[in-house]
Design an enzyme around this catalytic site. Structure first.
Site, PDB file in Angstrom:
ATOM      1  N   GLY A  12       0.503  -1.846   0.195  1.00 21.86           N
ATOM      2  CA  GLY A  12       0.262   0.143   0.442  1.00 21.86           C
ATOM      3  C   GLY A  12       0.811   0.759   0.133  1.00 21.86           C
ATOM      4  N   GLY A  15      -0.465   5.059  -0.207  1.00 19.59           N
ATOM      5  CA  GLY A  15      -1.032   5.218   0.336  1.00 19.59           C
ATOM      6  C   GLY A  15      -0.962   7.189   0.906  1.00 19.59           C
ATOM      7  N   GLN A  16      -1.892   7.033   1.993  1.00 18.22           N
ATOM      8  CA  GLN A  16      -1.772   8.282   2.760  1.00 18.22           C
ATOM      9  C   GLN A  16      -0.291   7.451   4.191  1.00 18.22           C
ATOM     10  OE1 GLN A  16      -4.043  10.381   4.432  1.00 18.22           O
ATOM     11  NE2 GLN A  16      -4.980   8.749   5.553  1.00 18.22           N
ATOM     12  N   GLY A  18       2.205   5.172   3.598  1.00 15.30           N
ATOM     13  CA  GLY A  18       2.981   5.115   2.826  1.00 15.30           C
ATOM     14  C   GLY A  18       3.819   6.514   2.303  1.00 15.30           C
ATOM     15  N   ASN A 106     -10.659  -6.599   3.813  1.00 18.80           N
ATOM     16  CA  ASN A 106      -9.408  -6.505   3.780  1.00 18.80           C
ATOM     17  C   ASN A 106      -8.829  -8.235   4.421  1.00 18.80           C
ATOM     18  OD1 ASN A 106      -9.262  -3.746   3.563  1.00 18.80           O
ATOM     19  ND2 ASN A 106      -9.206  -3.140   5.544  1.00 18.80           N
ATOM     20  N   VAL A 129      -0.463  -3.006   9.703  1.00 24.43           N
ATOM     21  CA  VAL A 129      -0.703  -1.628  10.656  1.00 24.43           C
ATOM     22  C   VAL A 129      -2.480  -2.298   9.186  1.00 24.43           C
ATOM     23  CG1 VAL A 129      -0.664   0.519   8.979  1.00 24.43           C
ATOM     24  CG2 VAL A 129       1.731  -0.790   9.813  1.00 24.43           C
ATOM     25  N   GLY A 130      -3.054  -2.786   8.421  1.00 27.09           N
ATOM     26  CA  GLY A 130      -4.423  -2.110   7.886  1.00 27.09           C
ATOM     27  C   GLY A 130      -5.122  -2.894   8.322  1.00 27.09           C
ATOM     28  N   ASP A 158      -1.658   3.175  19.520  1.00 20.91           N
ATOM     29  CA  ASP A 158      -2.883   4.248  20.554  1.00 20.91           C
ATOM     30  C   ASP A 158      -1.914   4.038  22.262  1.00 20.91           C
ATOM     31  OD1 ASP A 158      -5.043   2.583  20.075  1.00 20.91           O
ATOM     32  OD2 ASP A 158      -3.715   0.927  19.063  1.00 20.91           O
ATOM     33  N   HIS A 186      -6.313  -3.427  18.476  1.00 22.13           N
ATOM     34  CA  HIS A 186      -6.286  -1.948  18.459  1.00 22.13           C
ATOM     35  C   HIS A 186      -8.324  -2.028  17.659  1.00 22.13           C
ATOM     36  CE1 HIS A 186      -5.239   1.396  16.039  1.00 22.13           C
ATOM     37  NE2 HIS A 186      -5.725   0.960  15.131  1.00 22.13           N
TER      38      HIS A 186
HETATM   39  P1  NAD Z   1      -5.278   4.340   1.843  1.00 19.99           P
HETATM   40  O1  NAD Z   1      -6.709   4.042   1.036  1.00 19.99           O
HETATM   41  O2  NAD Z   1      -5.022   5.897   2.022  1.00 19.99           O
HETATM   42  O3  NAD Z   1      -3.514   3.592   1.282  1.00 19.99           O
HETATM   43  C1  NAD Z   1      -4.088   2.318   1.123  1.00 19.99           C
HETATM   44  C2  NAD Z   1      -2.902   1.834   0.103  1.00 19.99           C
HETATM   45  O4  NAD Z   1      -3.826   0.285   0.088  1.00 19.99           O
HETATM   46  C3  NAD Z   1      -3.905   2.157  -1.446  1.00 19.99           C
HETATM   47  O5  NAD Z   1      -2.656   2.832  -2.113  1.00 19.99           O
HETATM   48  C4  NAD Z   1      -4.168   0.949  -2.119  1.00 19.99           C
HETATM   49  O6  NAD Z   1      -4.128   1.280  -3.473  1.00 19.99           O
HETATM   50  C5  NAD Z   1      -2.977   0.027  -1.570  1.00 19.99           C
HETATM   51  N1  NAD Z   1      -3.930  -1.256  -1.376  1.00 19.99           N
HETATM   52  C6  NAD Z   1      -5.014  -1.576  -1.310  1.00 19.99           C
HETATM   53  N2  NAD Z   1      -5.052  -2.996  -0.852  1.00 19.99           N
HETATM   54  C7  NAD Z   1      -3.741  -3.480  -1.631  1.00 19.99           C
HETATM   55  C8  NAD Z   1      -3.219  -4.405  -1.977  1.00 19.99           C
HETATM   56  N3  NAD Z   1      -4.335  -6.036  -1.981  1.00 19.99           N
HETATM   57  N4  NAD Z   1      -1.836  -4.924  -1.717  1.00 19.99           N
HETATM   58  C9  NAD Z   1      -1.009  -3.660  -1.675  1.00 19.99           C
HETATM   59  N5  NAD Z   1      -1.697  -2.306  -1.874  1.00 19.99           N
HETATM   60  C10 NAD Z   1      -2.358  -2.543  -1.283  1.00 19.99           C
HETATM   61  O7  NAD Z   1      -4.666   4.358   3.520  1.00 19.99           O
HETATM   62  P2  NAD Z   1      -4.124   4.309   4.640  1.00 19.99           P
HETATM   63  O8  NAD Z   1      -4.408   5.897   5.432  1.00 19.99           O
HETATM   64  O9  NAD Z   1      -2.553   4.670   3.980  1.00 19.99           O
HETATM   65  O10 NAD Z   1      -4.391   3.629   5.684  1.00 19.99           O
HETATM   66  C11 NAD Z   1      -3.618   1.537   5.448  1.00 19.99           C
HETATM   67  C12 NAD Z   1      -5.022   0.895   6.208  1.00 19.99           C
HETATM   68  O11 NAD Z   1      -3.815   1.381   7.059  1.00 19.99           O
HETATM   69  C13 NAD Z   1      -6.061   1.462   6.610  1.00 19.99           C
HETATM   70  O12 NAD Z   1      -7.075  -0.379   6.917  1.00 19.99           O
HETATM   71  C14 NAD Z   1      -6.255   1.831   7.418  1.00 19.99           C
HETATM   72  O13 NAD Z   1      -7.415   1.463   8.768  1.00 19.99           O
HETATM   73  C15 NAD Z   1      -4.558   0.906   8.728  1.00 19.99           C
HETATM   74  N6  NAD Z   1      -4.693   2.530   9.905  1.00 19.99           N
HETATM   75  C16 NAD Z   1      -3.958   1.450  10.773  1.00 19.99           C
HETATM   76  C17 NAD Z   1      -3.830   1.943  12.040  1.00 19.99           C
HETATM   77  C18 NAD Z   1      -3.081   0.659  13.430  1.00 19.99           C
HETATM   78  O14 NAD Z   1      -2.617   1.901  14.031  1.00 19.99           O
HETATM   79  N7  NAD Z   1      -2.988  -0.173  13.358  1.00 19.99           N
HETATM   80  C19 NAD Z   1      -3.467   3.343  12.073  1.00 19.99           C
HETATM   81  C20 NAD Z   1      -3.602   4.088  11.038  1.00 19.99           C
HETATM   82  C21 NAD Z   1      -4.256   3.286  10.007  1.00 19.99           C
HETATM   83  C1  LMR Z   2      -6.152   4.836  14.002  1.00 18.54           C
HETATM   84  O1  LMR Z   2      -6.273   4.719  14.554  1.00 18.54           O
HETATM   85  O2  LMR Z   2      -6.052   5.469  13.760  1.00 18.54           O
HETATM   86  C2  LMR Z   2      -6.678   4.242  12.680  1.00 18.54           C
HETATM   87  O3  LMR Z   2      -7.039   2.315  13.396  1.00 18.54           O
HETATM   88  C3  LMR Z   2      -7.613   4.915  11.579  1.00 18.54           C
HETATM   89  C4  LMR Z   2      -9.210   4.044  12.070  1.00 18.54           C
HETATM   90  O4  LMR Z   2      -9.392   3.558  11.457  1.00 18.54           O
HETATM   91  O5  LMR Z   2      -8.608   4.614  13.022  1.00 18.54           O
END
Ligand code: NAD
Ligand code: LMR
Length: 327
Positions: A12, A15-16, A18, A106, A129-130, A158, A186
């Site tokens: 990913g 994405g943001q 990244g 996902n 992370v996803g 967190d 999480h």
């Molecule tokens: P985003 O939509 O900006 O970027 C996600 C990227 O993943 C996109 O560019 C998309 O094309 C790519 N993608 C989708 N499916 C894919 C695959 N099968 N293989 C490779 N790439 C793929 O999202 P983001 O803001 O970067 O967030 C990504 C994930 O992280 C989300 O699930 C979000 O909820 C999660 N997140 C988790 C935490 C945490 O603390 N655990 C914190 C923030 C965000």
């Molecule tokens: C966060 O904790 O900020 C991430 O998991 C994004 C979300 O969906 O809350």
């Protein structure tokens, strides 16, 4: 751990998160000034042009330590010989959703990526992370032949949120806070534990005497912080998430100072009565040589035990809706 070079896969990558992650990995900030970095960037095919733009920007930084950048939509190519896999690629939630609502969308991503890891990388450590991160990690781990202890999911964001809340309430710098644990998922059921936390080396419960706040608003603020960021920004957290992911990597790469610990969701070994194999956030210490252990013997009050059981139950429920994705 000191290395001459390190290969890091980021899924990913366009994405943001990244965009906040890659430049800091390439700068040397994470693995140190003597370690060359190769970035292996995985995206879905339609996002490859955008990813090429990010790679142009990486080039334009002229990072001396950035040795190589692989850009691909093939997971096995991305994971070839990697030391770390940062599994970010997946859909974020929108307003009004819980992270668990993403599981059927996902979850399947982590079946293929877990299998690809087995084929391509024998020495990788994995951070998911996803979202929902714990159960996605469970899926990746189940579909991979890598040892279970190589897998983890991100609850460091967190933990960082809890540090900030405690510091603000006590009127001290964040550096005065230590020993905060995030227990469990999480998600909005996680238990941020102030009972074992310290402020300037003293029990946080002695420094912050507003125990209603510690047992109420503090916990719910941390539990719901992700949703609050989405409500304010219209997008989920990105810079703070990337920062926490890098904190997680650095904590596993270095020896944890004596008397300290950090929070990470790792496969339960039955510690604290948690079902074995669930990806559960615990207090963890790293030996700095690739190994880690769950800190034993922390006291949990009846209040805390109830919270821990609730977040464990949620993880069991999430597992039950993805049994078809587990081997
Ligand atoms: P985003 O939509 O900006 O970027 C996600 C990227 O993943 C996109 O560019 C998309 O094309 C790519 N993608 C989708 N499916 C894919 C695959 N099968 N293989 C490779 N790439 C793929 O999202 P983001 O803001 O970067 O967030 C990504 C994930 O992280 C989300 O699930 C979000 O909820 C999660 N997140 C988790 C935490 C945490 O603390 N655990 C914190 C923030 C965000
Ligand atoms: C966060 O904790 O900020 C991430 O998991 C994004 C979300 O969906 O809350």
């Amino acid at each position: 751990m000191s290395r001459k070079s390190v290969k890091v896969a980021v899924t990913g990558a366009a994405g943001q998160i990244g965009y906040s992650l890659l430049f800091r990995l390439a700068s040397g900030e994470v693995f140190g000034p003597d370690t060359k970095v190769s970035l292996h960037l995985l995206e879905i095919t339609p996002a490859l042009p955008a990813l090429e733009g990010v790679v142009m920007e990486l080039d334009d930084c002229a990072f001396p330590l950035l040795e190589n950048v692989v850009v691909t939509d093939n997971a096995e190519t991305a994971f070839d010989g990697i030391n770390w896999a940062l599994f970010v690629g997946s859909k974020p939630r929108g307003a009004g959703m819980e992270r668990g609502d993403l599981i059927r969308e996902n979850g399947p991503i982590f079946v293929g990526q877990g299998r690809a890891l087995s084929k391509a990388a024998s020495d990788a450590r994995v951070l998911v992370v996803g979202n929902p991160a714990n159960t996605n990690c469970l899926i990746a781990m189940n579909n991979s032949d890598l040892p279970e202890e190589r897998f983890g999911a991100l609850t460091r964001l967190d933990q960082n949120r809890a540090y900030a809340q405690l510091a603000q309430k006590a009127g001290v710098p964040v550096s005065a806070v230590s020993n905060v644990t995030i227990w469990g998922n999480h998600s909005a059921t996680q238990y941020p534990d102030a009972e074992n936390a310290k402020i300037n080396g003293k029990p946080a419960m002695e420094v912050i005497t507003d125990h209603d706040w510690l047992r109420g608003e503090f916990i719910s603020t941390v539990q719901k912080r992700g949703a609050a960021v989405i409500a304010a920004r219209g997008k989920s957290s990105a810079a703070s998430a990337a920062n926490a992911a890098l904190d997680h990597v650095m904590s596993f790469e270095s020896k944890t100072p004596d008397g300290h610990w950090f929070s990470a969701a790792v496969p339960s070994d039955g510690s604290y009565g948690i079902e074995k194999g669930l990806i559960f956030s615990f207090p963890v210490v790293s030996d700095g040589a690739g190994g880690y252990s769950i800190v034993q013997g922390l006291q949990l009050s009846e209040f805390a035990k109830e919270k821990v059981v609730a977040t464990e139950q949620e993880l069991k429920d999430e597992k039950s809706v993805v049994t078809d994705l587990l081997r």
